[in-house]
Scaffold this motif. Structure first.
Motif, mmCIF file in Angstrom:
data_model
loop_
_atom_site.group_PDB
_atom_site.id
_atom_site.type_symbol
_atom_site.label_atom_id
_atom_site.label_comp_id
_atom_site.label_asym_id
_atom_site.label_seq_id
_atom_site.Cartn_x
_atom_site.Cartn_y
_atom_site.Cartn_z
ATOM 1 N N GLU A 299 -8.513 2.109 -4.532
ATOM 2 C CA GLU A 299 -7.401 1.430 -5.197
ATOM 3 C C GLU A 299 -6.078 2.049 -4.749
ATOM 4 O O GLU A 299 -5.547 2.979 -5.369
ATOM 5 N N SER A 300 -5.507 1.503 -3.673
ATOM 6 C CA SER A 300 -4.309 2.102 -3.079
ATOM 7 C C SER A 300 -3.098 2.070 -4.016
ATOM 8 O O SER A 300 -2.157 2.843 -3.831
ATOM 9 N N ARG A 301 -3.129 1.208 -5.028
ATOM 10 C CA ARG A 301 -2.006 1.169 -5.976
ATOM 11 C C ARG A 301 -1.877 2.480 -6.751
ATOM 12 O O ARG A 301 -0.821 2.756 -7.340
ATOM 13 N N HIS A 302 -2.934 3.299 -6.740
ATOM 14 C CA HIS A 302 -2.886 4.571 -7.461
ATOM 15 C C HIS A 302 -2.262 5.702 -6.627
ATOM 16 O O HIS A 302 -2.063 6.799 -7.160
ATOM 17 N N VAL A 303 -1.980 5.467 -5.346
ATOM 18 C CA VAL A 303 -1.565 6.567 -4.462
ATOM 19 C C VAL A 303 -0.282 7.235 -4.942
ATOM 20 O O VAL A 303 -0.223 8.454 -5.104
ATOM 21 N N MET A 304 0.772 6.461 -5.161
ATOM 22 C CA MET A 304 2.021 7.088 -5.575
ATOM 23 C C MET A 304 1.940 7.664 -6.983
ATOM 24 O O MET A 304 2.427 8.775 -7.233
ATOM 25 N N PRO A 305 1.312 6.981 -7.960
ATOM 26 C CA PRO A 305 1.133 7.615 -9.270
ATOM 27 C C PRO A 305 0.335 8.913 -9.200
ATOM 28 O O PRO A 305 0.639 9.857 -9.940
#
Length: 452
Positions: free
Chosen positions: A289-295
């Motif tokens: 889930e690349s959307r979690h990278v910055m968080p």
């Protein structure tokens, strides 16, 4: 966490750049670096990062191949070939490349990662054509004398002995990676297993070279006293003349679901002090889930990003159970990233004390969450570190080149300030629960061997 890299010797990268990678923000750029990019007719990407404060440039060529692209039984081949590229061509004999750079007041080096291999020189900007000509030459004209190959194999074996076999932390790291990654090639040592290094041949190296080293599988990044207006004709002259070649698709195996915790412990006579770490597989830019990278990058800063972090304040200052403690994450990989924690117990405390204290803090965070002020401080620290990296002629080339080599685009790199600035408390907690509640973590412990 920084994926390991091996090269011919120490690679002088600024501390600010190292922090950016460790914090998962090595991709911070455009509003900071403002790179310009073009594509040559043969498929080679060319990037200029202008900073004309001093008449110096860093010239880098990045190949989209690394240790994770080796065939089974050939661990260390990508790194071995990196060494052999300094053995010369018919035009530039063995050692002449580095001597020419040194005579002109510059420095050159190279390094191999799991997802890329890079060669670079930092030199006066008026010498840029010289290094471009030599680098383009060895992209296609490598010649390998069998005796030099045999000698360099011994150099790599000695590098392994000095940097891994004589380092308890490195030995434990190899075993931890083998336990953490069940199937993905990051589980193999980048420098290679000693018995497989011993079996690498001239033919292995040349086959790997001919398979992967081509202009359409490479990225040229030049940072410093340069403009695209000046760089483009030089790139077309030296690299554009090299024909494109067929390069295979990078095939990476899938990583199965991790359903159990594992523990790896090493007792070693060279270990100076007890140390502890725990890590999970985590999403990267191209895995999960690349959307979690910055968080997750923000989360690592909040929990363990220095003396103002949760873990440091609670375990080092308040409870005094830890001598040091921190968190790490780096999402800039093709395959699974890792998120984890590390620490050393303080005098009078055991590894078990430290482990229980870290677990207690993680449970509190997962239960109660983080507050907006913590997230705001973390974001500000990350943004500041990205700005500081601009002061180096080397860090921008490394940062942008690394991002492009794993598959990111200039537009994605340029969007980093907006991306990190938009991270919310809710996103941080969603990412934390997605990773830290999984059972498949690996705990590693290094202990000194008591005197007999």
């Amino acid at each position: 966490m920084i994926r390991p890299a091996f090269g011919r010797g120490p690679v002088p990268i600024l501390a600010a750049f190292c922090f950016l990678i460790a914090a998962g923000v090595a991709d911070a750029d455009a509003k900071v670096y403002e790179p310009e990019s073009i594509m040559l007719d043969n498929g080679m990407q060319v990037v200029a990062i202008t900073d004309q404060r001093v008449p110096v440039v860093t010239h880098m060529v990045w190949y989209r191949v690394g240790g994770a692209d080796e065939a089974p039984g050939e661990t260390g081949l990508a790194h071995f070939l990196e060494h052999l590229l300094f053995k010369g061509t018919d035009k530039v004999p063995s050692g002449a490349f580095s001597r020419a750079v040194s005579r002109n007041g510059g420095q050159d080096n190279a390094f191999t990662g799991y997802d890329y291999t890079a060669y670079f020189q930092t030199i006066a900007s008026d010498k840029l054509p010289m290094v471009m000509e030599m680098e383009a030459d060895r992209m296609v004209n490598l010649t390998l004398d069998p005796d030099e190959v045999a000698a360099e194999r011994q150099v790599v074996l000695e590098e392994r002995r000095s940097r891994v076999d004589n380092s308890p932390a490195a030995l434990l790291g190899e075993r931890t990676d083998a336990a953490l990654y069940l199937n993905y090639p990051y589980r193999r040592p980048l420098i290679g297993w000693a018995h497989e290094i011993e079996a690498l041949t001239r033919e292995n190296a040349l086959a790997f070279y001919r398979k992967w080293y081509a202009p359409n599988n490479a990225i040229l990044v030049v940072a410093g006293d340069i403009t695209m207006e000046r760089l483009k004709p030089l790139a077309e002259k030296y690299y554009g003349a090299i024909p494109a070649r067929s390069v295979p698709e990078r095939i990476r195996p899938a990583e199965p679901e991790q359903i159990s915790a594992r523990r790896v412990e090493l007792t070693h006579p060279l270990a100076g002090q007890v140390s502890w770490a725990r890590r999970w597989l985590a999403p990267s830019r191209f895995w999960g889930e690349s959307r979690h990278v910055m968080p997750l990058s923000v989360l690592a800063e909040v929990i363990g990003g220095g003396s103002t972090s949760r873990l440091y304040k609670e375990l080092v200052i308040e409870q005094k159970v830890a001598l040091s403690v921190g968190a790490f994450y780096g999402g800039g990989t093709i395959g699974p990233a890792t998120f984890g924690f590390y620490g050393q117990p303080a005098d009078g405390h055991t590894v078990q004390d430290l482990e229980r204290a870290v677990e207690s803090e993680l449970e509190a965070i997962l239960r109660d969450g983080v507050d907006p002020a913590e997230v705001a401080r973390a974001v500000k620290a990350m943004e500041a570190s990205a700005v500081y990296a601009r002061d180096s002629v080397t860090a921008p080339a490394h940062s942008v080149g690394r991002s492009l080599a794993v598959g990111r685009t200039i537009d994605e790199i340029e969007s980093w300030p907006e991306e990190v600035g938009a991270v919310t408390v809710e996103q941080v907690m969603e990412a934390a629960r997605a990773v830290l509640r999984k059972p498949g973590h690996v705990t590693s412990v290094l202990r000194p061997k008591p005197a007999s």
